[in-house]
Design a protein around this motif. Structure first.
Motif, PDB file in Angstrom:
ATOM      1  N   ALA A 138       3.621   7.255   6.232  1.00 43.97           N
ATOM      2  CA  ALA A 138       3.121   6.075   6.944  1.00 43.97           C
ATOM      3  C   ALA A 138       2.068   6.438   7.976  1.00 43.97           C
ATOM      4  O   ALA A 138       1.145   5.655   8.245  1.00 43.97           O
ATOM      5  CB  ALA A 138       4.279   5.345   7.622  1.00 43.97           C
ATOM      6  N   ASN A 164      10.262   0.099  -1.986  1.00 45.26           N
ATOM      7  CA  ASN A 164       8.799   0.195  -2.146  1.00 45.26           C
ATOM      8  C   ASN A 164       8.386   0.358  -3.602  1.00 45.26           C
ATOM      9  O   ASN A 164       7.327   0.916  -3.916  1.00 45.26           O
ATOM     10  CB  ASN A 164       8.232   1.344  -1.300  1.00 45.26           C
ATOM     11  CG  ASN A 164       8.498   1.152   0.175  1.00 45.26           C
ATOM     12  OD1 ASN A 164       8.658   0.029   0.649  1.00 45.26           O
ATOM     13  ND2 ASN A 164       8.556   2.246   0.926  1.00 45.26           N
ATOM     14  N   MET A 185       3.346  -6.178   4.144  1.00 46.80           N
ATOM     15  CA  MET A 185       3.294  -4.727   4.028  1.00 46.80           C
ATOM     16  C   MET A 185       2.999  -4.125   5.397  1.00 46.80           C
ATOM     17  O   MET A 185       2.151  -4.634   6.132  1.00 46.80           O
ATOM     18  CB  MET A 185       2.199  -4.314   3.028  1.00 46.80           C
ATOM     19  CG  MET A 185       2.096  -2.812   2.807  1.00 46.80           C
ATOM     20  SD  MET A 185       0.993  -2.383   1.421  1.00 46.80           S
ATOM     21  CE  MET A 185      -0.603  -2.922   2.073  1.00 46.80           C
ATOM     22  N   THR A 242       9.055  -5.939   7.985  1.00 42.65           N
ATOM     23  CA  THR A 242       8.281  -5.383   6.879  1.00 42.65           C
ATOM     24  C   THR A 242       9.058  -5.496   5.569  1.00 42.65           C
ATOM     25  O   THR A 242      10.255  -5.195   5.514  1.00 42.65           O
ATOM     26  CB  THR A 242       7.940  -3.904   7.148  1.00 42.65           C
ATOM     27  OG1 THR A 242       7.084  -3.833   8.294  1.00 42.65           O
ATOM     28  CG2 THR A 242       7.230  -3.276   5.963  1.00 42.65           C
ATOM     29  N   GLY A 257       6.794  -0.974   2.457  1.00 38.17           N
ATOM     30  CA  GLY A 257       6.262   0.156   3.210  1.00 38.17           C
ATOM     31  C   GLY A 257       5.305   0.974   2.362  1.00 38.17           C
ATOM     32  O   GLY A 257       4.885   0.556   1.285  1.00 38.17           O
ATOM     33  N   PRO A 258       4.957   2.181   2.817  1.00 41.38           N
ATOM     34  CA  PRO A 258       4.035   3.031   2.071  1.00 41.38           C
ATOM     35  C   PRO A 258       4.739   3.705   0.893  1.00 41.38           C
ATOM     36  O   PRO A 258       5.970   3.764   0.835  1.00 41.38           O
ATOM     37  CB  PRO A 258       3.623   4.079   3.107  1.00 41.38           C
ATOM     38  CG  PRO A 258       4.845   4.217   3.971  1.00 41.38           C
ATOM     39  CD  PRO A 258       5.416   2.832   4.075  1.00 41.38           C
ATOM     40  N   TYR A 260      -0.341   3.462   1.675  1.00 43.28           N
ATOM     41  CA  TYR A 260       0.028   2.072   1.423  1.00 43.28           C
ATOM     42  C   TYR A 260      -0.659   1.545   0.166  1.00 43.28           C
ATOM     43  O   TYR A 260      -1.878   1.623   0.029  1.00 43.28           O
ATOM     44  CB  TYR A 260      -0.360   1.194   2.612  1.00 43.28           C
ATOM     45  CG  TYR A 260       0.524   1.398   3.821  1.00 43.28           C
ATOM     46  CD1 TYR A 260       1.700   0.670   3.957  1.00 43.28           C
ATOM     47  CD2 TYR A 260       0.192   2.317   4.816  1.00 43.28           C
ATOM     48  CE1 TYR A 260       2.525   0.844   5.068  1.00 43.28           C
ATOM     49  CE2 TYR A 260       1.006   2.502   5.925  1.00 43.28           C
ATOM     50  CZ  TYR A 260       2.171   1.765   6.043  1.00 43.28           C
ATOM     51  OH  TYR A 260       2.984   1.948   7.129  1.00 43.28           O
TER      52      TYR A 260
END
Length: 459
Positions: A10, A261, A294, A302, A305-306, A343
């Motif tokens: 991140a 994710n 995101m 959130t 996430g990444p 991301y």
């Protein structure tokens, strides 16, 4: 001496560096694990169970710390990390509670005079566990809990990007009272890993990862005449049948594609939608994916996430670009944000054909593949065309019809009906075809690496 450095996906900040072990150091860990196994195997199942329950409690006590570490190393949402830790505690408790009965000796008879026979499930030794990064605690735990109850020792080679999670898991097990050498973590390269597979004290090999890596590791184990369990990649199809509840289908399809994710082997990846409901489903699904928030994985708000690393980001980006170059349409997403971190946005692709990565391959990220089917029968055919067979799903208001399709026609190890979920301690987990072989959870994992020994008595 070479090192492994973990990086926060991140923020792109370096976290920790770890020395890579030599082959000799790794073998010492295997030998120590074997020595601990020789003592551990002497305990009854009932005597092993409290150790597992103590580990479960220790994990819960450190849930916040473990979740934060997993988020730093892999970018998973903090709230998903807490769910993962609770699942792991549940797996240890399930193994402790169910293991003594599942692994108990069985009385049988043999011969024409029904003489007494006994089937006993005996531990075999050191199990070598090779695990990926997407669930840094769960992946090793589902192997560890089952094999500790069975009486085996465990040596873990975890993915390098979550080395800290692996080492901390071992520390917590030891703090909970587990004999120090019974669970080892080796920080090694692939060549040393292959040497461990061949080592005489390693009696079984289990691995989760891609089908390519599984073919390599499975063949190495087979060359040494060792049993293996492989849980490999997948391209899970979720069927939206003609009588599906569209609101329900959209809700669980978004959840299924974006959970962790999008980096889950049993993610919903292909959405095979019948003509009758195609337009209404796709419109609603795309709208929901466009509204996904995101951002920072530690933020409670959130939703995405990444990705776990820059390498994983590059892989997903390339798969989407190749699919588009071959004619796929981007219904939403696909544009990489200009920001720090790995991301990748929630993305929906349509107009897919064989030969495109989004049709044939597993995309380990938040990218949904929409495939149109003529009708329910065609949807089932398209689902089974894949070389993979881990999981899948069916959306239909006729539950009995969905059950029949799932039971008799869906060529996968697991099927969800009108829902989405990743794993449950009481249900078997595993796949068919290129998704591997063997089962974990549901009691099955506790019998994968044992000697089912037949004892024939004379009377």
């Amino acid at each position: 001496m070479s090192k492994i450095t973990t990086i926060n996906p991140a923020t792109e900040e370096e976290l920790e560096s770890y020395d890579v072990m030599s082959e000799g150091e790794a073998i010492e860990r295997v030998e120590a694990c074997h020595a601990a196994f020789l003592e551990w195997r002497k305990l009854s199942h009932e005597e092993r169970a409290p150790y597992l329950k103590d580990i479960a409690k220790k994990l819960r006590d450190h849930a916040d710390e473990l979740s934060e570490l997993m988020t730093k190393e892999t970018g998973k949402l903090l709230k998903d990390g807490k769910t993962e830790v609770e699942l792991c505690a549940g797996i240890f408790e399930y193994s402790a509670e169910q293991g003594p009965e599942l692994l108990a000796d069985e009385e049988r008879t043999h011969g024409p005079k029904d003489k007494r026979g006994v089937v006993t499930y005996q531990p075999i030794g050191v199990i070598y566990s090779i695990q990926p990064w997407n669930f840094p605690v769960y992946q090793p735990v589902r192997v560890l809990a089952a094999n500790l109850m069975a009486g085996n020792g465990c040596v873990l080679k975890h993915a390098s990007i979550c080395t800290g999670s692996a080492l901390r898991l071992r520390e917590l097990c030891i703090e909970a009272g587990l004999p120090e050498d019974l669970f080892q973590v080796v920080v090694i390269d692939h060549d040393t890993s292959d040497k461990l597979i061949e080592h005489k004290l390693v009696r079984g090999v289990t691995m989760t990862g891609s089908d390519g890596a599984g073919a390599h590791i499975g063949s190495k184990a087979a060359n040494s005449l060792k049993k293996s369990v492989l849980e490999l990649g997948s391209n899970d199809a979720y069927l939206v049948l003609e009588d599906a509840d569209i609101d329900k289908a959209v809700k669980f399809s978004v959840m299924g594609r974006l959970y962790n994710n999008g980096e889950t082997c049993v993610s919903a990846k292909r959405f095979i939608v019948t003509d009758r409901v195609y337009d209404v489903f796709v419109d609603a699904f795309v709208a929901a994916m466009q509204n996904i928030t995101m951002g920072d994985p530690t933020d409670e708000n959130t939703q995405l996430g990444p990705l776990s690393s820059q390498d994983q980001f590059d892989t997903v980006k390339e798969q989407v670009e190749k699919s588009v170059s071959k004619g796929a349409s981007v219904l939403c997403g696909g544009d990489v944000p200009d920001r720090t971190g790995a991301y990748y946005p929630a993305t929906v692709l349509a107009d897919l054909e064989p030969g495109m990565p989004a049709y044939d391959d597993e995309i380990f990220g938040p990218v949904a593949s929409i495939i149109r089917a003529k009708d329910d029968e065609d949807a089932m055919r398209l689902a089974n065309e894949s070389r993979y067979g881990l999981g899948g799903g069916i959306f239909s208001e006729n539950e009995e019809h969905a059950l029949e399709l799932a039971r008799d026609h869906f060529d996968t190890g697991m099927v969800r009906i009108n829902s989405f979920g990743a794993a449950d301690p009481n249900m078997p987990f595993g796949g068919v075809k290129n998704s591997g072989y063997g089962r974990e959870h549901g009691g099955f994992g506790m019998r994968e690496f044992v000697n089912a020994k037949a004892i024939f008595l004379p009377s």
